[in-house]
Scaffold this active site. Structure first.
Site, PDB file in Angstrom:
ATOM      1  CG  HIS A 264      11.635 -17.451  23.726  1.00  0.00           C
ATOM      2  ND1 HIS A 264      10.334 -17.568  24.126  1.00  0.00           N
ATOM      3  CD2 HIS A 264      11.585 -17.114  22.408  1.00  0.00           C
ATOM      4  CE1 HIS A 264       9.526 -17.319  23.109  1.00  0.00           C
ATOM      5  NE2 HIS A 264      10.268 -17.032  22.047  1.00  0.00           N
ATOM      6  CD  GLU A 265      14.539 -15.867  20.219  1.00  0.00           C
ATOM      7  OE1 GLU A 265      14.331 -16.513  19.178  1.00  0.00           O
ATOM      8  OE2 GLU A 265      13.717 -15.029  20.677  1.00  0.00           O
ATOM      9  CG  HIS A 268      11.785 -20.030  18.474  1.00  0.00           C
ATOM     10  ND1 HIS A 268      10.528 -20.408  18.056  1.00  0.00           N
ATOM     11  CD2 HIS A 268      11.613 -18.875  19.173  1.00  0.00           C
ATOM     12  CE1 HIS A 268       9.631 -19.514  18.496  1.00  0.00           C
ATOM     13  NE2 HIS A 268      10.262 -18.583  19.178  1.00  0.00           N
ATOM     14  CD  GLU A 294       6.545 -17.641  20.566  1.00  0.00           C
ATOM     15  OE1 GLU A 294       7.189 -17.735  19.508  1.00  0.00           O
ATOM     16  OE2 GLU A 294       6.923 -16.945  21.505  1.00  0.00           O
TER      17      GLU A 294
HETATM   18 ZN    ZN Z   1       9.379 -16.881  20.080  1.00  0.00          ZN
END
Ligand code: ZN
Length: 500
Positions: A264-265, A268, A294
């Site tokens: 997830h990170e 980003h 997101e």
């Molecule tokens: Zn996030």
């Protein structure tokens, strides 16, 4: 570059130095500062933040921005600098409308409100937080009356987190999604649930860090322009495209949490690392639209990371690093990471029920801002909606209305961006498959970086230049719709749960 333009660029550099110092201190406070050093570091950060605020509201800067709007200074600027002039002028205008005493009072109120929320959550007692929440709502409405007079305060808030978005569009797509998901969820919950021994194992945190490195490299995180650290909650912080950092948290009996946080990170961070070089140092050098940001983290985490094909080329390497995973077959692992549970806590929810956790919050925020619900009735309204969507009732306020911190510091309108990200993902997936063909075939062949490259080219390189609706229009060629993500959920969970 003429003299005014040079002055502008030089001033922007100075602001950038302050910004970098402020972010660095924040990064340090969350990852390295010892407990006793925290107050001192926070004081220094406040000092630098005030200087930055003074510089970015100084009359010299204001005049410079005015000068820069003139055609002789503006017209030959590159897109990043044009965006910077427009964006900072607009921000300055809005900030200037806020009276100083109101601003100071609202900072003080926010601090008190956050402390009250912490206390209320600890003792699971909404009545401790209620009066502060009431004042925060009033304050946020008042602030919007200053910055955007005549506009609906909730629309102003939504627009702050996702520029150009409005509640009419969100109502439409969230409604579409809810109508499709509620019956699908009931079918999933009635089906046979997977059983896994995964949480019986022990997973060394140092080995989990190696898995994180493997996953980040696999998806295309550039370690020459990024680094990792440990913190209580995972987050990403970017200084420039050459320095984007991610954190993680490791649990001895749960290897899944850190793996999916890493992905997830990483999503980003990959956005931040791939903004076009010519945008560096401008206000467009990262994406400030939270829904779009997101969408990138969730694309890697959910759309790719929860597929068997994603793990096929690397699962044996992960098992080597975490020997207890050798007990768990790839099929069992994939079943576990797609296990749909009607649970109480948003941050622990699977990708299907997560949508309903957000819809619930968005609907309550709208009720609050329309003045339809007295504050003291919020816990009951929350529980009613939990019962209706997920068929469970929180046993206490801590696992119900008090679970998230967002309302305590006035971040109303933030929640919908999480789900907009997911809705965008359905659309991006459709557009991507038109260009690249079957995603599973690419993943099975170990070509996940082809997917990353597609995202770099179509989304990341633009930073802030394209607003969310423009990104959707340019990448997908059609207006915002929840149909693609619904189709994805239907197809995927029919297979995972053998639904007929
Ligand atoms: Zn996030």
């Amino acid at each position: 570059m003429n003299e005014t333009q040079q002055k502008f660029v030089d001033y922007l550099k100075v602001l950038g130095h302050y910004r970098r110092a402020i972010i660095l201190m924040m990064w340090d406070m969350y990852t390295a500062t010892p407990e006793q050093g925290y107050d001192g570091m926070a004081e220094t950060q406040t000092f630098f933040s005030s200087r930055h605020f003074e510089l970015s509201t100084a009359s010299e800067w204001k005049q410079l921005l005015e000068e820069m709007k003139k055609p002789e200074n503006y017209d030959d600027l590159n897109a990043g600098l044009k965006y910077t002039v427009d964006h900072l002028s607009r921000e300055l205008l809005r900030d200037e409308r806020i009276p100083k005493d109101f601003f100071e009072a609202s900072v003080a109120l926010s601090n008190k409100s956050m402390r009250a929320w912490e206390k209320a959550k600890k003792s699971s007692d909404f009545s401790i937080f209620a009066p502060f929440l009431d004042q925060m709502i009033t304050m946020v409405k008042e602030r919007s009356a200053y910055t955007d007079p005549g506009k609906d305060p909730y629309e102003v808030l939504v627009n702050e987190y996702e520029e150009g978005m409005d509640t009419a569009a969100i109502d439409r797509v969230f409604g579409e999604l809810k109508d499709g998901l509620l019956p699908l969820l009931d079918r999933i919950l009635a089906a046979k649930q997977p059983e896994s021994k995964i949480y019986e194992g022990t997973y060394d945190p140092d080995a989990q860090k190696k898995v994180q490195k493997l996953l980040l490299e696999y998806i295309g995180f550039n370690f020459e322009a990024g680094t990792t650290a440990e913190s209580e909650h995972p987050f990403t912080e970017g200084f420039s495209r050459h320095d984007v950092r991610v954190t993680n948290h490791y649990y001895e009996h749960d290897p899944i949490s850190a793996m999916f946080s890493a992905i997830h990170e990483g999503g980003h961070a990959i956005l931040g690392q791939n903004v076009a070089p010519e945008l560096e140092g401008t206000a467009a050098d990262d994406c400030r639209y939270l829904g779009i940001h997101e969408s990138q983290s969730r694309f890697f985490e959910n759309i790719l990371g929860r597929r068997k094909s994603f793990w096929l080329p690397i699962y044996d390497k992960v098992q080597e690093l975490l020997p207890d995973l050798k007990e768990i077959s790839l099929d069992e692992f994939v079943a576990e990471v797609n296990h749909v549970k009607n649970s109480l806590i948003r941050t622990e929810a699977d990708e299907v029920t997560y949508c309903l956790h957000i819809i619930l919050r968005y609907e309550i925020e709208q009720e609050i801002f329309r003045g339809n619900v007295p504050i003291e009735s919020l816990p009951a309204l929350w529980n009613e909606k939990m019962e209706s969507y997920l068929h469970i009732t929180p046993p206490d306020d801590a696992s119900g209305v008090l679970q998230d911190m967002h309302w305590s510091d006035g971040s109303f309108g933030y929640f919908p961006t999480y789900l907009l990200g997911t809705i965008y993902d359905g659309m991006f997936l459709e557009a991507m498959e038109k260009d690249l063909g079957d995603i599973d075939a690419l993943l099975e062949a170990g070509k996940v970086k082809d997917i990353t490259h597609w995202l770099n080219e179509n989304i990341h390189q633009y930073g802030c230049l394209r607003k969310p609706n423009e990104v959707i229009e340019k990448v997908c060629g059609q207006p915002l719709s929840a149909k693609p993500i619904l189709k994805y959920f239907e197809k995927k969970y029919t297979e995972v749960y053998n639904l007929i």
